[in-house]
Scaffold this active site. Structure first.
Site, PDB file in Angstrom:
ATOM      1  N   TYR A 139       0.842  -1.199   0.000  1.00 43.01           N
ATOM      2  CA  TYR A 139       0.000   0.000   0.000  1.00 43.01           C
ATOM      3  C   TYR A 139       0.877   1.249   0.000  1.00 43.01           C
ATOM      4  CZ  TYR A 139      -2.545   3.915   1.992  1.00 43.01           C
ATOM      5  OH  TYR A 139      -3.049   5.176   2.226  1.00 43.01           O
ATOM      6  N   LYS A 177     -15.094   1.286   8.514  1.00 39.67           N
ATOM      7  CA  LYS A 177     -13.714   0.816   8.351  1.00 39.67           C
ATOM      8  C   LYS A 177     -13.361  -0.388   9.218  1.00 39.67           C
ATOM      9  CE  LYS A 177     -10.469   3.938   7.830  1.00 39.67           C
ATOM     10  NZ  LYS A 177      -9.629   5.145   8.026  1.00 39.67           N
TER      11      LYS A 177
END
Length: 309
Positions: A139, A177
């Site tokens: 990421y 989330k």
């Protein structure tokens, strides 16, 4: 029209709210609602249209006419630091961003995008310079590589390109989330469930640059309105401990005392014990507004989370 990718996510939806607060409602939100729970982030917002992220990028690549576009806020990405499918992450974060950037450059549309403090990795100096960058996961690498791509283009760009390296963002509209939500969110949930709030042992020594999402949205809009290009840290410049976050949550609820749990072996050596944005370049660009402290931001967040319907 203004386009906000990732507009149903935490930062994207707060940017939409900030735009609404300034009177902008002609907004196209682009997102992936496979996780349908994210729709709640849009319920109280005014937008013109919604598109799935795959349909949108197909239109971008095909050169479809989206009409007059005033700005693109590109917040959409795979933001999981534990995702190791490199092809998926690079397609979603790097290739997608390149296609959208070139669409904007060809039409001289301001392009403001989400980078990340994950571009830095294990360092104690967080300066927007290649010397300090060393991401620890795919990421972070996807964000780092796009920043590098932007750096090569910036000197020749005829329209605004602005990237923001977000530090530890917390605040409203992050409920979708799950485990990636902020510590403040989880501590609030624990207290409301009648549990004692939990922190890792040594949390008074783990210090991060916690930035309130309302401040993040404000930074985005200020840079757009002022036409500033570059890559900037988006943090407060002041690291505070996880203990300070817990203290602020407990102070709001006026109940609960923190229980400390062992630090997990799987995180040892992979856990950033310290982050603190160097805000020199952000301030030099002209952004002079103060950032909320943890005590201020967490209280405002607790009031939002625990508001009565």
């Amino acid at each position: 029209m203004i386009i906000v990718t990732g507009g149903a996510g935490m930062i994207g939806s707060n940017i939409v709210k900030a735009l609404n607060d300034k009177g902008y409602t002609d907004i196209l939100v682009v997102d992936n609602l496979k996780d349908g729970t994210k729709f709640v982030n849009l319920v109280d917002l005014d937008i013109t249209d919604y598109m799935d992220k795959e349909d949108f990028i197909a239109g971008i690549v095909a050169g479809d006419d989206f009409g007059d576009i005033d700005a693109v806020f590109h917040e959409g990405a795979c933001s999981s630091t534990t995702e190791w499918d490199g092809k998926y992450v690079m397609d979603n974060n790097y290739q997608y961003s390149k296609e959208l950037l070139h669409f904007c450059l060809e039409r001289q549309i301001p392009f403001l995008y989400a980078s990340s403090a994950a571009t830095y990795g294990m360092t104690d100096k967080f300066v927007e310079d290649r010397h300090y960058e060393g991401p620890l996961n795919v990421y972070g690498y996807s964000k780092f590589l796009f920043d590098q791509y932007v750096r090569r283009i910036l000197p020749h760009a005829k329209s605004q390109i602005c990237g923001f390296r977000y530090f530890n963002v917390y605040g409203p509209r992050e409920g979708h989330k799950g485990g990636m939500a902020s510590v403040a969110f989880h501590l609030n949930t624990q207290i409301n469930n009648g549990e004692q709030p939990k922190l890792f042992e040594g949390s008074e020594n783990f210090r991060r640059d916690f930035i309130y999402v309302g401040d993040v949205a404000d930074v985005n809009l200020w840079f757009w309105e002022n036409g500033v290009s570059g890559i900037f840290n988006c943090g407060t410049g002041n690291a505070e401990s996880f203990q300070a976050v817990a203290d602020a949550v407990v102070a709001y609820h006026q109940k609960g005392s923190v229980t400390y749990i062992p630090f997990p072996d799987k995180l040892k050596g992979r856990y950033q014990a310290f982050t603190q944005a160097d805000t020199t370049q952000l301030r030099a660009a002209g952004y002079s507004r103060p950032f909320k402290t943890v005590a201020q931001g967490v209280r405002e967040y607790m009031e939002w989370l625990n508001r009565k319907p």
